[in-house]
Write an enzyme that holds these catalytic residues in place. Structure first.
Site, PDB file in Angstrom:
ATOM      1  N   GLY A   1      16.205  17.198  23.315  1.00 15.48           N
ATOM      2  CA  GLY A   1      15.691  16.326  24.357  1.00 15.48           C
ATOM      3  C   GLY A   1      14.496  16.888  25.099  1.00 15.48           C
ATOM      4  O   GLY A   1      13.553  16.165  25.425  1.00 15.48           O
ATOM      5  N   THR A   2      14.515  18.180  25.382  1.00 15.86           N
ATOM      6  CA  THR A   2      13.405  18.791  26.129  1.00 15.86           C
ATOM      7  C   THR A   2      12.102  18.690  25.350  1.00 15.86           C
ATOM      8  O   THR A   2      11.059  18.320  25.900  1.00 15.86           O
ATOM      9  CB  THR A   2      13.724  20.260  26.457  1.00 15.86           C
ATOM     10  OG1 THR A   2      14.845  20.304  27.350  1.00 15.86           O
ATOM     11  CG2 THR A   2      12.533  20.946  27.118  1.00 15.86           C
TER      12      THR A   2
ATOM     13  N   ASN B   1      21.361  12.126  34.481  1.00 15.52           N
ATOM     14  CA  ASN B   1      22.284  13.134  33.957  1.00 15.52           C
ATOM     15  C   ASN B   1      23.191  13.737  35.015  1.00 15.52           C
ATOM     16  O   ASN B   1      24.195  14.356  34.685  1.00 15.52           O
ATOM     17  CB  ASN B   1      21.503  14.257  33.265  1.00 15.52           C
ATOM     18  CG  ASN B   1      20.484  14.899  34.183  1.00 15.52           C
ATOM     19  OD1 ASN B   1      19.552  14.236  34.657  1.00 15.52           O
ATOM     20  ND2 ASN B   1      20.642  16.177  34.460  1.00 15.52           N
TER      21      ASN B   1
ATOM     22  N   GLN C   1      21.046  10.939  27.916  1.00 14.07           N
ATOM     23  CA  GLN C   1      22.423  10.656  28.332  1.00 14.07           C
ATOM     24  C   GLN C   1      22.861   9.238  27.968  1.00 14.07           C
ATOM     25  O   GLN C   1      24.062   8.949  27.934  1.00 14.07           O
ATOM     26  CB  GLN C   1      22.578  10.851  29.849  1.00 14.07           C
ATOM     27  CG  GLN C   1      22.454  12.286  30.319  1.00 14.07           C
ATOM     28  CD  GLN C   1      23.620  13.167  29.893  1.00 14.07           C
ATOM     29  OE1 GLN C   1      24.668  12.693  29.457  1.00 14.07           O
ATOM     30  NE2 GLN C   1      23.424  14.479  29.981  1.00 14.07           N
TER      31      GLN C   1
ATOM     32  N   SER D   1      18.905  13.258  22.039  1.00 15.55           N
ATOM     33  CA  SER D   1      19.386  14.590  21.674  1.00 15.55           C
ATOM     34  C   SER D   1      20.762  14.475  21.033  1.00 15.55           C
ATOM     35  O   SER D   1      21.624  13.744  21.530  1.00 15.55           O
ATOM     36  CB  SER D   1      19.457  15.497  22.901  1.00 15.55           C
ATOM     37  OG  SER D   1      19.830  16.805  22.535  1.00 15.55           O
TER      38      SER D   1
ATOM     39  N   HIS E   1      23.211  16.796  20.616  1.00 19.84           N
ATOM     40  CA  HIS E   1      24.376  17.518  21.133  1.00 19.84           C
ATOM     41  C   HIS E   1      25.040  16.833  22.317  1.00 19.84           C
ATOM     42  O   HIS E   1      26.084  17.277  22.783  1.00 19.84           O
ATOM     43  CB  HIS E   1      24.011  18.973  21.471  1.00 19.84           C
ATOM     44  CG  HIS E   1      23.268  19.166  22.755  1.00 19.84           C
ATOM     45  ND1 HIS E   1      23.885  19.646  23.899  1.00 19.84           N
ATOM     46  CD2 HIS E   1      21.979  18.959  23.080  1.00 19.84           C
ATOM     47  CE1 HIS E   1      22.985  19.734  24.861  1.00 19.84           C
ATOM     48  NE2 HIS E   1      21.825  19.320  24.399  1.00 19.84           N
TER      49      HIS E   1
ATOM     50  N   THR F   1       9.089  23.308   9.210  1.00 17.35           N
ATOM     51  CA  THR F   1      10.132  23.020   8.231  1.00 17.35           C
ATOM     52  C   THR F   1      11.272  22.247   8.875  1.00 17.35           C
ATOM     53  O   THR F   1      11.816  22.661   9.899  1.00 17.35           O
ATOM     54  CB  THR F   1      10.678  24.325   7.618  1.00 17.35           C
ATOM     55  OG1 THR F   1       9.598  25.032   7.006  1.00 17.35           O
ATOM     56  CG2 THR F   1      11.750  24.042   6.585  1.00 17.35           C
TER      57      THR F   1
ATOM     58  N   CYS G   1      20.246  27.234  39.404  1.00 19.19           N
ATOM     59  CA  CYS G   1      20.803  28.518  39.827  1.00 19.19           C
ATOM     60  C   CYS G   1      19.655  29.510  39.963  1.00 19.19           C
ATOM     61  O   CYS G   1      18.922  29.767  39.013  1.00 19.19           O
ATOM     62  CB  CYS G   1      21.812  29.025  38.805  1.00 19.19           C
ATOM     63  SG  CYS G   1      22.634  30.543  39.306  1.00 19.19           S
TER      64      CYS G   1
END
Length: 382
Positions: free
Chosen positions: A71-72, A151, A179, A199, A201, A237, A327
């Protein structure tokens, strides 16, 4: 101790069928999809089939779909690529204050390159006002980027309305749908969208692969150089095994989507109801839009109990949740999304994101809610 995973918005467990679909491409069918021999042709066929599967699911032509690393990269490629291709028309971009950092940080970089960015506000539910987008448009506006579903709080944005305005003004429109994939039915052949990011995952597929939809009329400069892969728009690739996994995850979504959405809604509603029963609505405050929202995300504040304290205690009890906050130097910053929503400090500093998915049960909800209530009581008594 039962381990309860309530952080599916961060990443999801890979579905066993996805693992099974990927394994042959690590061991037997390991050819480079750019090679002309039989092993390469076989890999190319798998890549094409995977692209066809995803394209069919989201309603676009396979040629409009670009595989990326996630996604990024899809967000960055859309913003940088569109800005570079359209800068002769202007250097003004519009986004919202509640976007994912993959968009916000990309916009900050574009500002350092001489572009101007307007960050429109969101309301107290996390939703942008279409009127604010329209008011921000200038003669030199070349790109609008608004996410489909947030998100952190799950709020769904008015994508159709924004896209219609953008198209009527000749402005490129990018949507971060990372999302939203599988949570909101979408048919890109009918949507006024130029770029859309995905994305794998987030839908029980593998990490390390995503996709970018690029409308036929959309202009985009590549950000990488070195090969002819992906129509020269994203050389390198190809990740054939992960593409196969992405496609299998999409097939499972297509097969189970209604049942999955109903189950996620049931889990979310059960968590809210149980926490309100144990703590009361004033001590367990739900953040985000009450109706226009994704079914799997629940952002809830526990006034008087800091986000950091709650997350630490939940982790000790075997419950994985998230804050949505950055964080820095070992301490949590207040979520930029909740700040943009202009919520009271008591809510922004005590917010937790629970996100649900495969493997979660109503029994998990009951157990987690009881633990949360105990933590709240203990911390408040202290």
């Amino acid at each position: 101790m039962t381990y309860i995973y309530f952080d599916h918005a961060a990443t999801t467990p890979v579905h066993p069928e996805v693992v099974e679909a990927m394994l042959p491409h690590f061991t037997q069918n390991f050819g480079n999809a750019s090679s002309t021999h039989s092993a390469g042709r076989e890999a190319r066929a798998v890549l094409n089939q995977s692209r066809d599967t995803l394209a069919s699911f989201i309603g676009c032509a396979p040629s409009q779909l670009l595989f990326t690393s996630g996604g990024t990269e899809s967000d960055n490629l859309a913003l940088f690529g569109a800005a570079a291709a359209r800068q002769s028309l202007g250097k003004h971009i519009i986004t919202s204050q509640a976007e994912h950092h993959a968009v916000l940080h990309a916009c900050e970089h574009l500002e350092s390159q001489g572009f101007e960015v307007t960050y429109v506000p969101v309301d107290s539910t996390g939703r942008v006002r279409v009127s604010d987008i329209e008011a921000a448009i200038r003669p030199d506006t070349i790109l609008i980027s608004i996410m489909y579903g947030n998100n952190e709080v799950g709020t769904i944005q008015p994508i159709q309305e924004i896209g219609t305005i953008a198209r009527s003004r000749g402005i490129a429109f990018h949507v971060d749908a990372v999302q939203a994939l599988g949570m909101i039915p979408m048919d890109l052949s009918r949507m006024p969208v130029d770029f859309m990011s995905f994305s794998a995952h987030k839908i029980n597929g593998p990490k390390g692969i995503g996709a970018l939809y690029i409308a036929k009329q959309a202009k985009m400069e590549p950000m990488l150089y070195g090969g002819n892969q992906e129509r020269k728009r994203r050389p390198g690739t190809e990740n054939v095994a992960s593409a196969a996994g992405f496609a299998k995850a999409v097939q499972i979504l297509s097969r189970d989507r209604y049942e999955k959405q109903q189950n996620l809604e049931k889990l979310r509603n059960a968590m809210v109801a149980k926490l309100h029963q144990l703590l009361g609505p004033e001590q367990a405050v739900v953040n985000g839009h009450p109706d226009e929202r994704l079914p799997h995300i629940l952002n809830i504040s526990f006034p008087g109990v800091s986000t950091e304290t709650m997350l630490m205690n939940l982790d000790l009890e075997g419950i994985a949740a998230a804050s949505g906050s950055a964080c820095t130097s070992g301490s949590l910053e207040v979520s930029h999304v909740l700040k943009a929503m202009q919520l009271p400090d008591a809510l922004t500093t005590s917010a937790i994101r629970f996100s649900f998915g495969i493997g979660n049960t109503l029994e998990h909800i009951e157990e987690a809610a009881a633990i949360i209530a105990t933590i709240v009581g203990r911390v408040r008594n202290i």
